[in-house]
Design a protein around this motif. Structure first.
Motif, PDB file in Angstrom:
ATOM      1  N   THR A 169       8.440 -15.999   8.249  1.00  0.00           N
ATOM      2  CA  THR A 169       8.511 -15.815   6.796  1.00  0.00           C
ATOM      3  C   THR A 169       8.295 -14.364   6.385  1.00  0.00           C
ATOM      4  O   THR A 169       8.410 -14.036   5.206  1.00  0.00           O
ATOM      5  CB  THR A 169       7.436 -16.666   6.097  1.00  0.00           C
ATOM      6  OG1 THR A 169       6.140 -16.220   6.527  1.00  0.00           O
ATOM      7  CG2 THR A 169       7.607 -18.139   6.427  1.00  0.00           C
ATOM      8  N   GLY A 170       7.949 -13.511   7.344  1.00  0.00           N
ATOM      9  CA  GLY A 170       7.660 -12.117   7.024  1.00  0.00           C
ATOM     10  C   GLY A 170       6.254 -11.887   6.522  1.00  0.00           C
ATOM     11  O   GLY A 170       5.930 -10.779   6.069  1.00  0.00           O
ATOM     12  N   LEU A 171       5.371 -12.879   6.630  1.00  0.00           N
ATOM     13  CA  LEU A 171       4.015 -12.728   6.094  1.00  0.00           C
ATOM     14  C   LEU A 171       3.269 -11.580   6.774  1.00  0.00           C
ATOM     15  O   LEU A 171       2.607 -10.775   6.102  1.00  0.00           O
ATOM     16  CB  LEU A 171       3.239 -14.040   6.260  1.00  0.00           C
ATOM     17  CG  LEU A 171       1.771 -14.002   5.823  1.00  0.00           C
ATOM     18  CD1 LEU A 171       1.648 -13.586   4.364  1.00  0.00           C
ATOM     19  CD2 LEU A 171       1.104 -15.356   6.063  1.00  0.00           C
ATOM     20  N   ASN A 172       3.346 -11.499   8.088  1.00  0.00           N
ATOM     21  CA  ASN A 172       2.643 -10.407   8.774  1.00  0.00           C
ATOM     22  C   ASN A 172       3.173  -9.050   8.319  1.00  0.00           C
ATOM     23  O   ASN A 172       2.415  -8.095   8.148  1.00  0.00           O
ATOM     24  CB  ASN A 172       2.812 -10.536  10.290  1.00  0.00           C
ATOM     25  CG  ASN A 172       2.169 -11.781  10.845  1.00  0.00           C
ATOM     26  OD1 ASN A 172       1.313 -12.384  10.220  1.00  0.00           O
ATOM     27  ND2 ASN A 172       2.609 -12.184  12.028  1.00  0.00           N
ATOM     28  N   PHE A 173       4.483  -8.960   8.157  1.00  0.00           N
ATOM     29  CA  PHE A 173       5.078  -7.717   7.674  1.00  0.00           C
ATOM     30  C   PHE A 173       4.576  -7.380   6.278  1.00  0.00           C
ATOM     31  O   PHE A 173       4.203  -6.227   5.995  1.00  0.00           O
ATOM     32  CB  PHE A 173       6.600  -7.829   7.665  1.00  0.00           C
ATOM     33  CG  PHE A 173       7.271  -6.765   6.850  1.00  0.00           C
ATOM     34  CD1 PHE A 173       7.333  -5.462   7.302  1.00  0.00           C
ATOM     35  CD2 PHE A 173       7.830  -7.078   5.610  1.00  0.00           C
ATOM     36  CE1 PHE A 173       7.943  -4.470   6.534  1.00  0.00           C
ATOM     37  CE2 PHE A 173       8.434  -6.092   4.843  1.00  0.00           C
ATOM     38  CZ  PHE A 173       8.497  -4.779   5.308  1.00  0.00           C
ATOM     39  N   LEU A 174       4.563  -8.346   5.380  1.00  0.00           N
ATOM     40  CA  LEU A 174       4.126  -8.097   4.012  1.00  0.00           C
ATOM     41  C   LEU A 174       2.680  -7.618   3.971  1.00  0.00           C
ATOM     42  O   LEU A 174       2.350  -6.679   3.227  1.00  0.00           O
ATOM     43  CB  LEU A 174       4.288  -9.364   3.177  1.00  0.00           C
ATOM     44  CG  LEU A 174       5.723  -9.853   2.967  1.00  0.00           C
ATOM     45  CD1 LEU A 174       5.731 -11.252   2.354  1.00  0.00           C
ATOM     46  CD2 LEU A 174       6.509  -8.881   2.094  1.00  0.00           C
ATOM     47  N   CYS A 175       1.831  -8.235   4.784  1.00  0.00           N
ATOM     48  CA  CYS A 175       0.422  -7.836   4.812  1.00  0.00           C
ATOM     49  C   CYS A 175       0.270  -6.426   5.382  1.00  0.00           C
ATOM     50  O   CYS A 175      -0.473  -5.593   4.835  1.00  0.00           O
ATOM     51  CB  CYS A 175      -0.385  -8.827   5.637  1.00  0.00           C
ATOM     52  SG  CYS A 175      -0.564 -10.464   4.894  1.00  0.00           S
ATOM     53  N   ALA A 176       0.944  -6.148   6.493  1.00  0.00           N
ATOM     54  CA  ALA A 176       0.816  -4.840   7.128  1.00  0.00           C
ATOM     55  C   ALA A 176       1.408  -3.740   6.252  1.00  0.00           C
ATOM     56  O   ALA A 176       0.824  -2.650   6.115  1.00  0.00           O
ATOM     57  CB  ALA A 176       1.487  -4.852   8.499  1.00  0.00           C
ATOM     58  N   ALA A 177       2.583  -3.993   5.668  1.00  0.00           N
ATOM     59  CA  ALA A 177       3.221  -2.983   4.831  1.00  0.00           C
ATOM     60  C   ALA A 177       2.394  -2.692   3.590  1.00  0.00           C
ATOM     61  O   ALA A 177       2.255  -1.526   3.180  1.00  0.00           O
ATOM     62  CB  ALA A 177       4.622  -3.451   4.431  1.00  0.00           C
ATOM     63  N   THR A 178       1.822  -3.731   2.980  1.00  0.00           N
ATOM     64  CA  THR A 178       0.977  -3.534   1.803  1.00  0.00           C
ATOM     65  C   THR A 178      -0.246  -2.701   2.156  1.00  0.00           C
ATOM     66  O   THR A 178      -0.617  -1.772   1.422  1.00  0.00           O
ATOM     67  CB  THR A 178       0.564  -4.884   1.218  1.00  0.00           C
ATOM     68  OG1 THR A 178       1.733  -5.612   0.820  1.00  0.00           O
ATOM     69  CG2 THR A 178      -0.345  -4.712   0.015  1.00  0.00           C
ATOM     70  N   LEU A 179      -0.900  -3.012   3.265  1.00  0.00           N
ATOM     71  CA  LEU A 179      -2.052  -2.232   3.709  1.00  0.00           C
ATOM     72  C   LEU A 179      -1.659  -0.786   3.971  1.00  0.00           C
ATOM     73  O   LEU A 179      -2.380   0.151   3.593  1.00  0.00           O
ATOM     74  CB  LEU A 179      -2.643  -2.860   4.973  1.00  0.00           C
ATOM     75  CG  LEU A 179      -3.844  -2.126   5.584  1.00  0.00           C
ATOM     76  CD1 LEU A 179      -5.054  -2.216   4.659  1.00  0.00           C
ATOM     77  CD2 LEU A 179      -4.180  -2.692   6.966  1.00  0.00           C
TER      78      LEU A 179
END
Length: 623
Positions: free
Chosen positions: A70-80
């Motif tokens: 779902t891209g959740l890990n990407f969304l969390c890492a990119a936001t951080l």
């Protein structure tokens, strides 16, 4: 290649707001709190809050992941990263996914995370078509480069050239997805890891721990998230140091499509770019009134055909990212019709439709009223190449000079470029002046051919003003720009006459009459009003692929590149679609970034290929 077979999109059962993979009977994230799980396992497991905050200016950080989901890990890492890293740092996030979510399932998953809404919306806008291979997307005001590798993880990482700082080992649990957690994949982790690269994974399975340790990773069991008692973290051999870019001065020879895209790709990375072209912007092969944004579909996933598909999709991403065309007289992305001019092309186009390699949002039947096997590329269109080049070159780091490059000399620190006006010192040089490249010292060996083409400009009529789509057949036709339609173009390999010929205008009109009689009639038939014409010379290589990448030393050692010297030439009649991906490739190589194409395509585009094929050697700059 067999590993570029059609994709099987994820089959999902929705249980309330949680997507569950039907084939693995496993949820994509924690039912309790998906973002909290990602933060614990992957962000803190790789010490990313501290590492992002400590990055130096112009840092480059590379995360690689198994299982985009779902891209959740990407969304969390990119936001951080956007919150913690320096404003001029760049995050490369590379993620493999064998069964990507459809656009609809991705949007449904993202609806549950309002905290990521802006990034979700941007990802949804640029989320690629579900085709196998590499997909490079720039997001977050160009601070985030997301490279999606659609296909088997071990195979795709085996085709990647990168230096990874942190690994997210995700995907479904080893017990449910044993085909992914293999020694082949672990070997790729080791090959791609920077010294001291970290990893984190939700699983504590013994064979995963032993497999990683066998490849040189220090592995530790640490407390897991929620009901998972333990997880694994660790580091690769060596001491980790953050990488950072040092953009300098680049000189680009040529201000057409190849030069403009190359200059823009470097300028957006902080390079100061000088573009030299004595004729000005887009005055040679890129100078027609209109060009068609399209590709040539095939059922066979050869490197050549994969480049045609990948470069088309990448060009659409560039156009969307730059919001071009933005004015009616720039053109429009209203779809492209492709009609088969003969039985051979009809069979080829039908095979492409039946292959499964072209999703319906990329390619579909044209429908009733058109010849059998006619195609519609709904995202394609037509645009003014000169306007596109001017848009790309309108950047504070780019200077365009009306100068002809006469000499090119290697120095201890880069290159000295001589024009009739002055001498320029450059750290790197990109040669993007088509067949004129052979006039520069040491490049006489380039296997290029010049193909004459004449396009005819006909005045629009009341009937033709209603045309909204470009049409390709044995020639092509575009809707009106400035009241003129492009009808063309001839294809003459052995004629180099630059003066337009009346007979070529007649040929173009005859091709239109033969393939599109109703359109020919709308234009006025035999009495169509010719308003002008233009002759250009396509530059093409002997194997029909561009030459994009480092220039080899053809005399001393052709398997090694000349440092800081690159080519982007021989784009033929596909300059609009081919040049953005070639520009991205060259910029990635020049900046030591993850490469946006697989290694087989990289070799297929390499200028050295014509020399090395005879010796069956691989360039030394490729791993």
């Amino acid at each position: 290649m067999d590993d570029f077979a059609p994709l099987q999109p994820a089959r999902i059962d929705w249980q309330d707001t949680t997507p569950v993979a039907r084939d693995f009977d496993d949820p994509y994230f924690s039912r309790d709190d998906g973002p909290a799980e990602t933060t614990h396992v992957f962000l803190h497991g790789n010490q990313l809050p501290e590492r992002f905050a400590a990055l130096p200016p112009r840092a480059r950080f590379v995360i690689a992941e198994t299982g985009f989901g779902t891209g959740l890990n990407f969304l969390c890492a990119a936001t951080l990263f956007l919150q913690q890293a320096p404003a001029d740092a760049v995050l490369h996030f590379v993620s493999a996914e064998k069964h990507p979510l459809t656009h609809a399932d991705l949007a449904r998953a993202h609806a549950g995370w309002p905290a990521f809404a802006p990034l979700c919306a941007e990802l949804a806008r640029h989320y690629p078509a579900l085709t196998p291979g590499f997909h490079r997307l720039w997001l977050g005001n160009r601070r985030i480069a997301l490279t999606l590798l659609f296909g088997d993880a071990a195979v795709r990482f085996g085709q990647l050239q990168a230096r990874v700082d942190a690994w997210f080992l995700d995907g479904f649990a080893p017990a449910r997805n044993p085909g992914m957690w293999t020694d082949d994949l672990f070997r790729q982790f080791a090959r791609l890891s920077a010294p001291g690269a970290s990893f984190a994974t939700f699983t504590a399975a013994g064979f995963v721990r032993r497999g990683l340790a066998a490849q040189g990773f220090d592995v530790a069991r640490v407390p897991g998230f929620g009901r998972k008692r333990e997880m694994l973290t660790g580091h690769f051999l060596g001491g980790w140091q953050p990488a950072h870019s040092t953009p300098g001065h680049a000189l680009v020879i040529g201000a057409g499509l190849a030069g403009a895209t190359s200059a823009r790709a470097l300028a957006e990375r902080g390079w100061q770019v000088t573009v030299c072209d004595p004729a000005g912007i887009a005055q040679h092969a890129s100078g027609n009134l209109a060009g068609v944004v399209y590709t040539t579909p095939s059922a066979h996933a050869t490197p050549q055909n994969r480049f045609y598909q990948s470069s088309y999709l990448h060009a659409l991403h560039w156009l969307a990212r730059h919001d071009f065309p933005s004015q009616p007289d720039d053109g429009a992305l209203t779809g492209v019709l492709q009609l088969p001019p003969d039985a051979r092309h009809r069979d080829k186009q039908q095979a492409a439709l039946d292959s499964g390699l072209w999703p319906a949002d990329v390619l579909r039947p044209a429908g009733s009223g058109w010849p059998d096997a006619s195609l519609l590329m709904p995202a394609g269109g037509y645009l003014r190449p000169q306007r596109w080049c001017e848009h790309l070159l309108r950047h504070p780091h780019i200077t365009v000079l009306p100068e002809a490059v006469e000499t090119l000399t290697a120095t201890q620190t880069g290159w000295q470029v001589g024009t009739g006006h002055r001498t320029h010192d450059a750290d790197i040089v990109i040669i993007a002046n088509a067949a004129d490249a052979t006039r520069l010292a040491g490049l006489h060996w380039l296997p290029l051919k010049r193909i004459r083409g004449q396009v005819s400009y006909y005045r629009a009529t009341e009937a033709s003003q209603r045309w909204s789509q470009a049409i390709c057949h044995s020639g092509y036709l575009t809707p009106a720009l400035d009241g003129l339609h492009c009808v063309g173009a001839t294809f003459d390999l052995h004629q180099l006459e630059a003066t337009p010929r009346d007979g070529d205008d007649a040929r173009n009109l005859a091709e239109l009459a033969a393939n599109l009689p109703a359109y020919h009639a709308d234009l006025g038939g035999a009495d169509a009003a010719l308003a002008g014409h233009r002759v250009g010379f396509r530059c093409q290589s002997t194997d029909f692929l561009p030459l994009a990448g480092p220039v080899p030393d053809a005399c001393a050692n052709p398997s090694t590149p000349q440092p800081g010297l690159y080519l982007s030439i021989a784009h033929g009649s596909r300059g609009i679609t081919g040049t953005p991906l070639c520009a991205e490739l060259i910029a990635a190589l020049a900046n030591d970034e993850p490469v946006p194409v697989d290694q087989e395509m990289l070799a297929a585009l390499a200028p050295a290929r014509f020399i090395l094929r005879q010796r069956k050697k691989q360039p030394e700059w490729m791993p």
